[in-house]
Design an enzyme around this catalytic site. Structure first.
Site, PDB file in Angstrom:
ATOM      1  N   ARG A  13       0.939  -1.186  -0.030  1.00 19.24           N
ATOM      2  CA  ARG A  13       0.119  -0.033  -0.019  1.00 19.24           C
ATOM      3  C   ARG A  13       0.852   1.355  -0.063  1.00 19.24           C
ATOM      4  O   ARG A  13       0.682   2.450  -0.949  1.00 19.24           O
ATOM      5  CB  ARG A  13      -0.890   0.087   1.159  1.00 19.24           C
ATOM      6  CG  ARG A  13      -2.055  -0.984   1.190  1.00 19.24           C
ATOM      7  CD  ARG A  13      -3.048  -1.031   2.114  1.00 19.24           C
ATOM      8  NE  ARG A  13      -3.793  -0.051   2.149  1.00 19.24           N
ATOM      9  CZ  ARG A  13      -4.396   0.435   3.349  1.00 19.24           C
ATOM     10  NH1 ARG A  13      -4.470  -0.133   4.514  1.00 19.24           N
ATOM     11  NH2 ARG A  13      -5.074   1.626   3.395  1.00 19.24           N
TER      12      ARG A  13
ATOM     13  N   HIS B 100      -6.455   7.087  12.054  1.00 20.31           N
ATOM     14  CA  HIS B 100      -6.042   5.664  11.953  1.00 20.31           C
ATOM     15  C   HIS B 100      -4.495   5.323  11.373  1.00 20.31           C
ATOM     16  O   HIS B 100      -4.154   4.527  10.843  1.00 20.31           O
ATOM     17  CB  HIS B 100      -6.988   4.867  10.615  1.00 20.31           C
ATOM     18  CG  HIS B 100      -8.225   4.815  11.139  1.00 20.31           C
ATOM     19  ND1 HIS B 100      -9.478   4.782  10.042  1.00 20.31           N
ATOM     20  CD2 HIS B 100      -9.083   4.935  12.179  1.00 20.31           C
ATOM     21  CE1 HIS B 100     -10.445   4.468  10.896  1.00 20.31           C
ATOM     22  NE2 HIS B 100     -10.345   4.706  12.016  1.00 20.31           N
TER      23      HIS B 100
ATOM     24  N   THR C  70     -17.005   8.241   2.892  1.00 16.31           N
ATOM     25  CA  THR C  70     -16.704   7.365   3.805  1.00 16.31           C
ATOM     26  C   THR C  70     -18.131   6.601   3.982  1.00 16.31           C
ATOM     27  O   THR C  70     -19.062   6.965   4.094  1.00 16.31           O
ATOM     28  CB  THR C  70     -16.458   7.854   5.453  1.00 16.31           C
ATOM     29  OG1 THR C  70     -16.261   6.814   6.119  1.00 16.31           O
ATOM     30  CG2 THR C  70     -17.176   8.935   5.846  1.00 16.31           C
TER      31      THR C  70
ATOM     32  N   CYS D 135       7.263   1.834  17.394  1.00 12.50           N
ATOM     33  CA  CYS D 135       7.691   0.517  17.990  1.00 12.50           C
ATOM     34  C   CYS D 135       6.764   0.022  18.946  1.00 12.50           C
ATOM     35  O   CYS D 135       6.220   0.842  19.804  1.00 12.50           O
ATOM     36  CB  CYS D 135       9.120   1.144  18.821  1.00 12.50           C
ATOM     37  SG  CYS D 135       9.928  -0.132  19.904  1.00 12.50           S
TER      38      CYS D 135
ATOM     39  N   ALA E 248     -16.355  12.905  -5.744  1.00 11.45           N
ATOM     40  CA  ALA E 248     -15.969  13.825  -4.729  1.00 11.45           C
ATOM     41  C   ALA E 248     -15.067  14.892  -5.463  1.00 11.45           C
ATOM     42  O   ALA E 248     -15.044  16.117  -5.284  1.00 11.45           O
ATOM     43  CB  ALA E 248     -14.922  13.163  -3.699  1.00 11.45           C
TER      44      ALA E 248
ATOM     45  N   CYS F 232      13.916  -0.930  16.542  1.00 13.35           N
ATOM     46  CA  CYS F 232      13.474   0.428  16.501  1.00 13.35           C
ATOM     47  C   CYS F 232      14.778   1.351  17.057  1.00 13.35           C
ATOM     48  O   CYS F 232      15.585   0.988  17.725  1.00 13.35           O
ATOM     49  CB  CYS F 232      12.602   0.417  18.235  1.00 13.35           C
ATOM     50  SG  CYS F 232      12.542   1.884  18.998  1.00 13.35           S
TER      51      CYS F 232
HETATM   52  N1  APR Z   1     -16.601  10.234  -4.439  1.00 14.60           N
HETATM   53  C1  APR Z   1     -17.031  10.129  -3.473  1.00 14.60           C
HETATM   54  N2  APR Z   1     -17.316   9.029  -2.629  1.00 14.60           N
HETATM   55  C2  APR Z   1     -16.783   7.954  -3.114  1.00 14.60           C
HETATM   56  C3  APR Z   1     -16.118   7.683  -4.193  1.00 14.60           C
HETATM   57  C4  APR Z   1     -16.133   9.016  -5.111  1.00 14.60           C
HETATM   58  N3  APR Z   1     -15.299   9.031  -6.117  1.00 14.60           N
HETATM   59  N4  APR Z   1     -15.763   6.547  -4.480  1.00 14.60           N
HETATM   60  C5  APR Z   1     -16.181   5.903  -3.416  1.00 14.60           C
HETATM   61  N5  APR Z   1     -16.766   6.561  -2.548  1.00 14.60           N
HETATM   62  C6  APR Z   1     -17.421   6.367  -1.255  1.00 14.60           C
HETATM   63  C7  APR Z   1     -18.182   5.008  -1.451  1.00 14.60           C
HETATM   64  O1  APR Z   1     -19.405   5.042  -1.811  1.00 14.60           O
HETATM   65  C8  APR Z   1     -18.130   4.791   0.140  1.00 14.60           C
HETATM   66  O2  APR Z   1     -19.186   4.824   0.762  1.00 14.60           O
HETATM   67  O3  APR Z   1     -16.502   5.991  -0.524  1.00 14.60           O
HETATM   68  C9  APR Z   1     -16.798   5.123   0.510  1.00 14.60           C
HETATM   69  C10 APR Z   1     -15.607   4.244   0.876  1.00 14.60           C
HETATM   70  O4  APR Z   1     -16.196   3.413   1.905  1.00 14.60           O
HETATM   71  P1  APR Z   1     -15.078   2.288   2.601  1.00 14.60           P
HETATM   72  O5  APR Z   1     -14.284   1.702   1.492  1.00 14.60           O
HETATM   73  O6  APR Z   1     -15.632   1.716   3.652  1.00 14.60           O
HETATM   74  O7  APR Z   1     -13.696   3.114   3.345  1.00 14.60           O
HETATM   75  P2  APR Z   1     -13.971   3.933   4.433  1.00 14.60           P
HETATM   76  O8  APR Z   1     -15.374   4.433   4.861  1.00 14.60           O
HETATM   77  O9  APR Z   1     -12.755   5.161   4.637  1.00 14.60           O
HETATM   78  O10 APR Z   1     -13.516   2.904   5.748  1.00 14.60           O
HETATM   79  C11 APR Z   1     -13.242   3.309   7.225  1.00 14.60           C
HETATM   80  O11 APR Z   1     -12.481   0.970   7.666  1.00 14.60           O
HETATM   81  O12 APR Z   1     -11.139  -0.761   7.102  1.00 14.60           O
HETATM   82  C12 APR Z   1     -11.314   0.320   7.892  1.00 14.60           C
HETATM   83  O13 APR Z   1      -9.286   1.688   8.744  1.00 14.60           O
HETATM   84  C13 APR Z   1     -10.224   1.301   7.451  1.00 14.60           C
HETATM   85  O14 APR Z   1     -10.279   3.675   7.633  1.00 14.60           O
HETATM   86  C14 APR Z   1     -10.737   2.627   6.903  1.00 14.60           C
HETATM   87  C15 APR Z   1     -12.185   2.537   7.572  1.00 14.60           C
END
Ligand code: APR
Length: 230
Positions: free
Chosen positions: A56, A106, A173, A114, A216, A133
């Site tokens: 990543r 996160h 999110t 460490c 976005a 470390c």
């Molecule tokens: N524009 C706007 N929204 C978008 C786009 C885009 N181009 N592409 C995807 N999305 C949205 C999706 O619809 C979804 O709701 O982004 C969101 C991504 O969701 P997740 O994959 O669940 O990611 P996230 O919400 O950041 O996950 C939260 O979960 O696994 C843990 O630690 C990890 O920080 C992460 C946390």
């Protein structure tokens, strides 16, 4: 003075080319969370976990901020109120776009931690299990990522910001992971106006007063222009 508190998730980095977690072809479709994103997984197979974050980190180094990241940096620089940016993301695209105040609740791919003495230092591009470390010498280096079951960073400061928010914005999110998914409820309790930017309603979408549906890279710059026009 108007205070805007922003939470971003993987969706804001999707158009830069980084996978999200819960899309069909997302990271959690390719890897088992319990194997690569928990302390137990790290204890069981540090090589698998370290290699997951090496991959990543390498991928994050090949992508660039998109107009959504850039718009948030512009907002922070030009808004005559306060802008607080909290991200669940571990990439540094907000910083690359010019955002100065970024809270990585996160953790961050660029950080190493460490497990023995809590010392933090800039992660090498490729970490090895058992790396020493630099502070205490223990072979206890790990990615500075908050795994499931661990406490996210800066929670007290974040809840303090939420209690003073006039506007709370969540961008990209899915609202599946707490405590971040609970921020909108906190902001509403503080009387904030709440806006969700997403391709679709998130799991907590019904708690937002306003929705800006779409990519976005389109919806966030348009909103920032509106805010800066006043
Ligand atoms: N524009 C706007 N929204 C978008 C786009 C885009 N181009 N592409 C995807 N999305 C949205 C999706 O619809 C979804 O709701 O982004 C969101 C991504 O969701 P997740 O994959 O669940 O990611 P996230 O919400 O950041 O996950 C939260 O979960 O696994 C843990 O630690 C990890 O920080 C992460 C946390």
């Amino acid at each position: 003075m108007t205070k805007i508190v922003i939470l971003t998730g993987a969706g804001i980095s999707a158009e830069s080319g980084l996978e999200t977690f819960r899309a069909e072809d997302g990271l959690w479709a390719q890897h088992r969370v319990e194997d690569v994103a928990t302390p137990e997984g790290f204890a069981r197979d540090p090589r698998l976990v370290v290699d997951f974050y090496n991959a990543r980190r390498a991928q994050a180094a090949t992508v660039a901020p998109n107009p959504a990241h850039q718009a948030l940096a512009r907002l922070e620089a030009s808004f005559d109120g306060e802008v607080v940016l909290i991200t669940q993301n571990v990439d540094d695209l907000h910083e690359q776009a010019g955002s100065a105040r970024v809270m990585h609740m996160h953790g961050a791919l660029k950080g190493a931690l460490c497990a023995a003495c809590d010392h933090r230092w800039p992660a090498p591009m490729v970490m090895q299990p058992g790396d020493p470390c630099p502070a205490c010498g223990a072979s206890a280096a790990r990615p500075d990522i908050v795994w499931f079951g661990e406490m996210p960073y800066d929670m007290e400061v974040i809840f303090d910001h939420l209690s003073g928010a006039d506007i709370f914005v969540a961008i990209g999110t899915s609202g599946n992971v707490y405590p971040a998914a609970g921020f909108v409820a906190e902001a509403r309790r503080a009387g904030a106006h709440t806006i969700e930017f997403n391709l679709e309603r998130s799991a907590v979408g019904n708690q937002f007063a306003e929705h800006r549906t779409g990519s976005a890279s389109q919806t966030v710059p348009a909103w920032v222009d509106e805010v800066l026009r006043g």
